[in-house]
Enzyme design. Structure first.
Site, mmCIF file in Angstrom:
data_model
loop_
_atom_site.group_PDB
_atom_site.id
_atom_site.type_symbol
_atom_site.label_atom_id
_atom_site.label_comp_id
_atom_site.label_asym_id
_atom_site.label_seq_id
_atom_site.Cartn_x
_atom_site.Cartn_y
_atom_site.Cartn_z
ATOM 1 N N ASN A 183 1.068 -1.276 0.143
ATOM 2 C CA ASN A 183 0.078 -0.226 0.132
ATOM 3 C C ASN A 183 0.951 1.271 -0.102
ATOM 4 O O ASN A 183 1.578 1.559 0.805
ATOM 5 C CB ASN A 183 -0.936 0.117 1.218
ATOM 6 C CG ASN A 183 -1.934 1.180 1.311
ATOM 7 O OD1 ASN A 183 -1.700 2.072 0.462
ATOM 8 N ND2 ASN A 183 -2.697 1.182 2.149
ATOM 9 N N ARG B 166 -2.462 -2.032 -3.482
ATOM 10 C CA ARG B 166 -3.758 -1.420 -3.156
ATOM 11 C C ARG B 166 -3.661 -0.147 -4.033
ATOM 12 O O ARG B 166 -2.481 0.505 -4.405
ATOM 13 C CB ARG B 166 -3.735 -0.759 -1.771
ATOM 14 C CG ARG B 166 -4.983 0.263 -1.744
ATOM 15 C CD ARG B 166 -4.730 0.814 -0.372
ATOM 16 N NE ARG B 166 -6.045 1.754 -0.237
ATOM 17 C CZ ARG B 166 -5.924 2.861 0.280
ATOM 18 N NH1 ARG B 166 -4.800 3.396 0.739
ATOM 19 N NH2 ARG B 166 -6.932 3.537 0.365
ATOM 20 N N HIS C 99 -12.755 3.174 -0.155
ATOM 21 C CA HIS C 99 -12.730 2.028 0.901
ATOM 22 C C HIS C 99 -13.452 0.803 0.179
ATOM 23 O O HIS C 99 -14.005 0.002 0.934
ATOM 24 C CB HIS C 99 -13.606 2.508 2.076
ATOM 25 C CG HIS C 99 -12.934 3.541 2.831
ATOM 26 N ND1 HIS C 99 -13.799 4.516 3.390
ATOM 27 C CD2 HIS C 99 -11.728 3.871 3.407
ATOM 28 C CE1 HIS C 99 -13.067 5.227 4.175
ATOM 29 N NE2 HIS C 99 -11.601 4.820 3.801
ATOM 30 N N ARG D 136 -11.926 15.678 7.608
ATOM 31 C CA ARG D 136 -12.732 16.287 6.314
ATOM 32 C C ARG D 136 -14.329 16.476 6.802
ATOM 33 O O ARG D 136 -14.797 15.834 7.928
ATOM 34 C CB ARG D 136 -12.891 15.045 5.447
ATOM 35 C CG ARG D 136 -11.424 14.567 5.042
ATOM 36 C CD ARG D 136 -11.684 13.693 3.733
ATOM 37 N NE ARG D 136 -10.675 13.112 3.332
ATOM 38 C CZ ARG D 136 -10.269 11.817 3.334
ATOM 39 N NH1 ARG D 136 -11.235 10.984 3.690
ATOM 40 N NH2 ARG D 136 -9.071 11.346 3.040
ATOM 41 N N GLU E 75 -8.217 -5.288 5.121
ATOM 42 C CA GLU E 75 -7.958 -4.864 3.709
ATOM 43 C C GLU E 75 -6.781 -5.662 3.045
ATOM 44 O O GLU E 75 -6.662 -5.929 1.895
ATOM 45 C CB GLU E 75 -7.682 -3.387 3.239
ATOM 46 C CG GLU E 75 -9.140 -2.446 3.483
ATOM 47 C CD GLU E 75 -8.977 -1.251 3.831
ATOM 48 O OE1 GLU E 75 -9.194 -0.268 2.751
ATOM 49 O OE2 GLU E 75 -8.713 -0.498 5.015
#
Ligand code: AMP
Length: 395
Positions: free
Chosen positions: A7, A90, A179, A240, A383
Site C-alpha cells: 500500500n 492497493r 474503501h 474532512r 484490507e
C-alpha cells in the site's frame, strides 16, 4: 503461495507478507519518510518490532529494504524472493475503467495513469510502488486492487450528480466511492455471520475510521456509497467536513480571503471532528474530552453519530429494507458509544442492541438483541487480507 501486499503513498509504503493458504501474516511493516530520509519498521510474526533509519531517496530503495528484511537470515521469514509468489498492490482510483481487480500489464498501468487527475495525490504514488516492485521482482506477477472497483455496480441514479451532463461526459464527474476493498470484505463476512447467501442479503456497511464512508450492498452488489468523486463527500470524518452546502465555499472564501486551494485545505484538513471539537481528530481524545464535559467534543461526537444514522436511514430506504448493519474500522470496531448512539436513531427499523454484547464486542460479533429485526454486527476490516485473496484469485 506467499503474497506481498503493498500500500504505497507518496512518502510511505506499508507492506504485509501473507501466506495465502493459511492466511497468516508472516511479517508486516512500513517505510516512512521516503524521499526525505527514510525509516523502516519491520515486525516478523511473533517477533519484536524493529525500527531502523535507512536512506530511502525513492520507493525503489524502500522496497529493496523491505525485501532485505523479509529475507534476512536471522529475522526474515522467507529464504529468497522465490518464495514470494505474487504482489498485490492497493490502487486508489480506477475511475470507470476498473470494476474489478486486474493483473498488472503495461496497458493497465497506462489506464491507471489516465485516472491520475481523479486522485492526484494517490494514483501516481501507487504507480511508483508498482514500478519499484517491477524493478526488483521482474518475473513476479502483480495485481492491482482498486478502492473504487467494488462501487462500480452503482446504478446511474446513485452515481450521477445534479450537474450539467457534459461534466460527466467530458470530465467523468460522478460518484466513485472509496474503501471498496473494506466494504466488499465486510459485507461478505456479514452475510456469513447471518448465515444468509451473499446475493440475497441487504447490508449497510459503516466503515468508520479517520476516513469514513457508508455503503449499501444489495444482493452482493454495491448500490450506493457516501464518498463521491473524491473522499471528501459524505460522513463527518477526522479532519474532512463530509457533506456541506457547496455555497459555503464561496462564503468562507470571501470572509477568510481564501482561494479554492485554501478552502479545499480547510475542508480536507481542518474540518470534521477536529474542526468542530477544536481538540483532536482522534476519537480517543474526543471521548476523553467528552467525559470531562468538553462541550465541543460532545458536539463533535453527536454530529458524527447523527450523520451516520441519517445515511443508514437513507440506505435502508434505497434498498427498501436492510438485513444487517456492520460496523468496521478504528471507530466502528472500538467505540461502543458510537454504535449505541447510531442505533438509538434506528428503533423504527426494529433494531435493538444487546448492551452487554456491544460493550465487550470483539472479533466478528453480533451486537443486536435476539429479537432485533435487523442484525447489527462488529466486523473488523482486513484490507490486506482482501487484497491477498484477490491477488491469489487472479494469479
Ligand atoms: P482508522 O482510520 O480505521 O485507523 O481509525 C482511526 C480512528 O479510530 C481514530 O479516530 C482513532 O481514535 C479511532 N480508534 C482506533 N482505536 C481505538 C480504540 N481502541 N478506542 C477508541 N477509538 C479508537
Amino acid at each position: 503461495m506467499n503474497v506481498l501486499v503493498i500500500n504505497c503513498g507518496s512518502s510511505s509504503l506499508k507492506f504485509q507478507l501473507i501466506n495465502a493458504k493459511s492466511e497468516e501474516v508472516l511479517a508486516k511493516g512500513i517505510c516512512e519518510r521516503i524521499g526525505i530520509d527514510g525509516r523502516l519498521t519491520y515486525q516478523p510474526e511473533g517477533g519484536e518490532k524493529e525500527k531502523s533509519e535507512k536512506a530511502m531517496p525513492t520507493h525503489t530503495e524502500a522496497i529493496q529494504f523491505v525485501i532485505e528484511a523479509l529475507t534476512n537470515p536471522e529475522t526474515g521469514v522467507v529464504n529468497s524472493l522465490d518464495e514470494i509468489g505474487a504482489v498485490g498492490h492497493r490502487m486508489v482510483h480506477g475511475g470507470e475503467k476498473f470494476a474489478s481487480s486486474v493483473v498488472i500489464t503495461d496497458e493497465v498501468k497506462k489506464a491507471v495513469e489516465e485516472c491520475n487527475d481523479l486522485a492526484p495525490l494517490h494514483n501516481p504514488a501507487n504507480l511508483i510502488g508498482v514500478a519499484a516492485c517491477e524493478n526488483l521482482m521482474p518475473n513476479t506477477p502483480m495485481v492491482a486492487v482498486f478502492d473504487t472497483a467494488f462501487h462500480q455496480t452503482m446504478p446511474p441514479k446513485a452515481y450521477m450528480y445534479g450537474l450539467p451532463y457534459e461534466y460527466y461526459e467530458k470530465y467523468k464527474v460522478r460518484r466513485y466511492g472509496f474503501h471498496g476493498t473494506s466494504h466488499s470484505f465486510v459485507s461478505k463476512r456479514a452475510a456469513e455471520l447471518l448465515g444468509k447467501a451473499y446475493d440475497e442479503t441487504k447490508t449497510i456497511v459503516c466503515h468508520l475510521g479517520n476516513g469514513a464512508s457508508i455503503s449499501a450492498v444489495k444482493d452482493g452488489k454495491c448500490v450506493d456509497t457516501s464518498m463521491g468523486l473524491t473522499p471528501l463527500e459524505g460522513l463527518v470524518m477526522g479532519t474532512r467536513s463530509g457533506d456541506i452546502d457547496p455555497a459555503i465555499m464561496e462564503y468562507i472564501a470571501k470572509k477568510e480571503d481564501l482561494d479554492i486551494a485554501g478552502v479545499m485545505n480547510v475542508l480536507n484538513k481542518k474540518s470534521g471532528l477536529e474542526g468542530i471539537s477544536g481538540l483532536s481528530s482522534d476519537f480517543r481524545d474526543l471521548t476523553a474530552g467528552a467525559k470531562e464535559g468538553n462541550k465541543r467534543a460532545i458536539a463533535a461526537i453527536e454530529v458524527f453519530c447523527y450523520r451516520v444514522a441519517k445515511y443508514v436511514g437513507s440506505y435502508a430506504a434505497a434498498m427498501n429494507g436492510v438485513d444487517a448493519i456492520a460496523f468496521t474500522a478504528g471507530i466502528g470496531e472500538n467505540v461502543g458509544l458510537v454504535r449505541e448512539k447510531v442505533c438509538s436513531y434506528l428503533g423504527y427499523l426494529g433494531i435493538t442492541l444487546d448492551a452487554e454484547a456491544n460493550a465487550k464486542s470483539g472479533d466478528d460479533c453480533v451486537i443486536s438483541a435476539a429479537d432485533s429485526k435487523v442484525k447489527v454486527a462488529v466486523i473488523p476490516t482486513n484490507e490486506e487480507l482482501a487484497i491477498c485473496r484477490e491477488t491469489v484469485a487472479l494469479v
